[in-house]
Design a protein around this motif. Structure first.
Motif, PDB file in Angstrom:
ATOM      1  N   SER A   3       0.848  -1.194   0.000  1.00  0.00           N
ATOM      2  CA  SER A   3       0.000   0.000   0.000  1.00  0.00           C
ATOM      3  C   SER A   3       0.878   1.237   0.000  1.00  0.00           C
ATOM      4  O   SER A   3       1.825   1.337   0.787  1.00  0.00           O
ATOM      5  N   TYR A  59       0.850   5.334   0.346  1.00  0.00           N
ATOM      6  CA  TYR A  59       0.096   6.508   0.791  1.00  0.00           C
ATOM      7  C   TYR A  59       0.790   7.759   0.235  1.00  0.00           C
ATOM      8  O   TYR A  59       1.919   8.092   0.631  1.00  0.00           O
ATOM      9  N   VAL A  84      -6.811  10.822   2.942  1.00  0.00           N
ATOM     10  CA  VAL A  84      -7.053   9.843   1.876  1.00  0.00           C
ATOM     11  C   VAL A  84      -8.551   9.718   1.619  1.00  0.00           C
ATOM     12  O   VAL A  84      -9.340   9.480   2.541  1.00  0.00           O
ATOM     13  N   GLN A 132      -8.966   5.197  -3.450  1.00  0.00           N
ATOM     14  CA  GLN A 132      -7.973   4.134  -3.560  1.00  0.00           C
ATOM     15  C   GLN A 132      -8.080   3.498  -4.942  1.00  0.00           C
ATOM     16  O   GLN A 132      -9.160   3.306  -5.472  1.00  0.00           O
ATOM     17  N   LEU A 154      -3.241   4.944  -2.230  1.00  0.00           N
ATOM     18  CA  LEU A 154      -4.221   5.686  -1.446  1.00  0.00           C
ATOM     19  C   LEU A 154      -3.828   7.152  -1.517  1.00  0.00           C
ATOM     20  O   LEU A 154      -2.720   7.528  -1.103  1.00  0.00           O
TER      21      LEU A 154
END
Length: 820
Positions: free
Chosen positions: A275, A277, A284, A287, A296
């Motif tokens: 994942s 970010y 966020v 996605q 994200l």
């Protein structure tokens, strides 16, 4: 009384200074740094044989305040007279100044390096331990004192080292508890640093431990512990076979629990999910998945997921790898659009057999403004002010492209004229090779490929011929492996427009003086004069035409005729506008690990071509031709091939001294559409970063002494040697020797003094020697060098050596940081 004797007077009767260490290894004297560095004590530093810092330290008076008061009170009326002239506060300040000066001596001086017999056993044990780690378990070291000078109170220490025979590795066995670790070890056992028959060395055991740790961590063993690896050595130092059996132990994973430490077999961990970010978790809002990676993000800041995916080396269903983690961080950092990317690993569940990866990217501010102001001085500009400002736009198109817009300028004074230069540059940095895919795929992402698109212009006023320059280019950069970098310039387009060519003879005054003096003695030239001198530009142009058209009394091929011809050839070359369309390949290898590393080599090789593609397409493009020269956009384009080789090496001689070497060879050959090299692509010699015995542009070409303001040519040789050492505090010194020159090769220059016609012309190499003083400000080093013309090729051969080795003829140069 010598300085050594003066220092000796400050020592107690039983105190002696260390002269030097002398090492004998099995009866033979050695100079190995590896052993000498084991002894921490060093003799007091000397500068040209004089212990300056020791002398300063020993001259300090620790009783300055008491001595000052005693001096005041020595005569009854002295204190009274002092108070009549100065106030008590001023007298106290005098005392304080004296105390501060003595404190400065202690702070910047060097305490005496005294012999202490109590440290002999410590030194001997250190050497014996060092040799024991190399396999010499029966080594013995004896240290004795050798009086060097009773008058100067110096003693040498003599080390008699008897190593004995070394021990070697015998059989190597293993005992590994975890099955997966055992299997992995068997697969890499042939790469083991420990081999039967090798001489024992503790560094090999440490290297093997680190090798195995890195190997297991890159094969999915996420939680592998370095202290799980241990070695058992079958010591038998009383034996006579000098063989040591070795056993490798690798324990299971040690996990802390409520019941104490539990041992668990190691297992390989796979990546479950990745994942990324690109915004704080609280921001966020959406996605998306690309290439099995979850992104994200916030709608405010969008990033190209394809580009980011190419930088991330971690993928789901792959085994954990430390290398993949390191490469990912390096690739993300080189984009320049994030601050301190971080990667976190966490077990997916309580089974601890899979890892979830979270990559946190903190975007930098998209717009960054820079501004700088500096005071400048150069050979052309007596004094001036320089400024620069820039605007950086990060991630301008969403694919991690960074745009740099810069404006720069200088304004100053040269003699009685105000001079200025202003310019601007635009550069776009793209983190990939911008080309057709079949080409770009030849360079992998691990090689950190980058494309630069650039455009710039600069305009000069009252500087030379007031050039206006336009430049643009397409450049690719990548790293072939550690320490190696390649810069390939696909297109380098440069246009130099000389806007004030009629001002030539006002700038190049030496050339003007030559033809002006000749014109005064040539009949039929009165109409070319304005008063007592040739008028500029009409008079100079008329006189040159008068001579070269053979209408003057000056005979063709006479020395006067050839002088005028050379002046006109140089004028045409320096005033000609240049159109350069070229490409280049630049390879750089630099082994310097950091700024403070002084044991390194740097090698650079460059090949550059210009005008060749245009030359091949000249007929197809139907270029205009005049006198055998093709014109593109009404400009003759330059055509040449140029090669350069540059080598630098530094040796750390001691903790406070460095020996540095630089060699350079450069050659540019014009052909086809050109008979000479553009001024901006030619070579010069002399100056603060070249041969420091000559002013910049004042050396060469060859053995000529033209006195031209800007001497340049198309072939250059240079060799620089420099010994750098500490003096005291932030002051540093240097002794240097510079050699080299420039020549003309295969161009339109006919003067044999300027040309390089073979190895016989190597006797025209100029040699300058000298010394320098430096002051280290921390952020930069201020440098003052004095260079002496040791071998001056412009003089008669019988007078070239040492004729100009006089202080009044020295050339002083100022520079910032070291020249190489």
């Amino acid at each position: 009384m010598t300085s050594g004797c003066r220092v000796a007077k400050t020592l107690e009767d039983d105190q002696y200074l260390l002269g030097h260490h002398t090492f004998f290894y099995n009866g033979n004297r050695i100079f190995a740094d590896s052993i000498q560095q084991l002894v921490s004590q060093r003799p007091n530093k000397r500068i040209l044989g004089f212990p300056l810092r020791l002398f300063i330290h020993q001259s300090a008076n620790v009783n300055t305040s008491e001595d000052f008061d005693a001096w005041l009170q020595k005569r009854p009326n002295r204190q009274k007279r002092m108070r009549a002239i100065w106030s008590q506060k001023q007298i106290d300040q005098m005392r304080a100044y004296k105390e501060q000066f003595q404190e400065w001596k202690i702070r910047n001086g060097e305490p005496p390096s005294l012999i202490n017999s109590l440290t002999f056993e410590e030194y001997a044990n250190t050497i014996n331990t060092y040799l024991s780690n190399k396999g010499y378990f029966k080594a013995k070291t004896t240290i004795t004192k050798e009086l060097k000078s009773e008058r100067k109170k110096t003693v040498n220490l003599v080390y008699d080292i008897q190593s004995g025979l070394p021990y070697y590795l015998d059989s190597i066995s293993v005992q590994i508890q975890s099955p997966i670790i055992d299997s992995l070890y068997r697969l890499s056992s042939d790469q083991s640093i420990l081999k039967k028959g090798n001489q024992f060395n503790t560094l090999d055991f440490e290297a093997e431990r680190n090798r195995l740790y890195e190997y297991f961590k890159n094969k999915g063993v996420y939680n592998f512990q370095l202290n799980a690896i241990d070695f058992e050595i079958g010591w038998d130092t009383l034996g006579t076979d000098f063989q040591l059996p070795v056993k490798l132990f690798i324990q299971d994973f040690r996990r802390n629990s409520e019941n104490g430490i539990l041992l668990e077999p190691y297992t390989q961990k796979k990546i479950s999910s990745v994942s990324v970010y690109t915004a704080p978790k609280s921001e966020v809002t959406r996605q998306k998945t690309y290439d099995d990676i979850q992104f994200l993000e916030s709608p405010k800041k969008r990033f190209n997921t394809k580009v980011l995916s190419g930088m991330i080396q971690v993928r789901p269903d792959e085994l954990y790898s430390d290398i993949s983690r390191t490469k990912t961080l390096r690739q993300l950092n080189r984009l320049g659009i994030f601050e301190y990317p971080t990667i976190n690993y966490a077990y997916k569940d309580s089974l601890n057999d899979a890892l979830d990866v979270s990559i946190y990217l903190r975007p930098r501010e998209r717009f960054e403004l820079e501004f700088g102001l500096d005071f400048t001085q150069s050979n052309i500009q007596d004094q001036g002010i320089a400024f620069n400002s820039g605007l950086n736009v990060l991630n301008i198109f969403g694919g991690a492209e960074n745009l740099e817009i810069g404006v720069r300028g200088t304004i100053g004074r040269s003699a009685n004229d105000v001079i200025s230069e202003i310019g601007g540059d635009v550069k776009l940095r793209i983190p990939k090779i911008l080309s057709p895919r079949f080409i770009s795929k030849l360079i992998s992402g691990d090689q950190e490929p980058t494309t630069f698109l650039s455009f710039g212009t600069a305009l000069q006023d009252n500087i030379g011929l007031d050039k206006q320059t336009y430049s643009s280019g397409i450049q690719y950069r990548w790293e072939t492996k550690a320490n190696n970098r390649v810069d390939f310039t696909l297109l380098d387009l440069t246009l130099v427009n000389n806007q004030n060519v009629l001002n030539y003879f006002n700038i190049y005054t030496n050339a003007y003086s030559q033809i002006n003096e000749l014109a005064k003695t040539t009949p039929g030239t009165s109409s070319f004069f304005d008063g007592q001198n040739l008028s500029i530009p009409n008079g100079t142009a008329s006189f040159i035409d008068y001579v070269l058209s053979q209408n003057s009394p000056i005979e063709a091929n006479s020395s006067s005729y050839l002088k005028v011809q050379r002046v006109e050839e140089r004028r045409k070359r320096l005033t000609q506008n240049n159109l350069i369309v070229g490409s280049s390949y630049d390879f750089l290898r630099n082994t310097q690990t950091n700024f403070f590393d002084e044991n390194f080599t740097q090698l650079r090789f460059k090949i550059e071509t210009a005008g060749n593609i245009i030359g091949l397409l000249a007929d197809a493009l139907k270029l205009e031709e005049q006198n055998g020269i093709n014109y593109l956009f009404n400009l003759p384009y330059s055509q040449y091939i140029k090669g350069e080789f540059d080598y630098i090496q530094h040796w750390l001689v001691s903790e406070s001294s460095v020996f540095a070497l630089r060699s350079f060879v450069g050659l540019a050959i014009p052909f086809g559409n050109a008979k000479s090299i553009p001024f901006s692509r030619s070579y010069f010699s002399g100056g603060a970063n070249d041969n420091r015995a000559w002013e910049v542009y004042r050396l060469g070409p060859g053995s000529s002494f033209s006195g031209n303001e800007f001497n340049e040519a198309n072939f250059k040789l240079a060799l620089n040697l420099e010994y750098r050492f500490d003096i005291f505090g932030s002051f540093k010194g240097a002794l240097f020797a510079d050699a080299g020159n420039i020549w003309n090769v295969a161009d339109d220059v006919t003067d044999p003094k300027r040309r390089f016609d073979g190895f016989k012309d190597l006797d025209e190499i100029a040699i300058g020697t000298g010394f320098g003083l430096r002051y280290d400000f921390g952020l930069f080093i201020f440098r003052l060098d004095a260079g002496f013309k040791t071998h001056n090729p412009s003089l008669e051969k019988s007078k070239r050596w040492l004729t100009d080795m006089q202080f009044k003829k020295a050339n002083f140069t100022i520079g910032i940081n070291y020249p190489f």
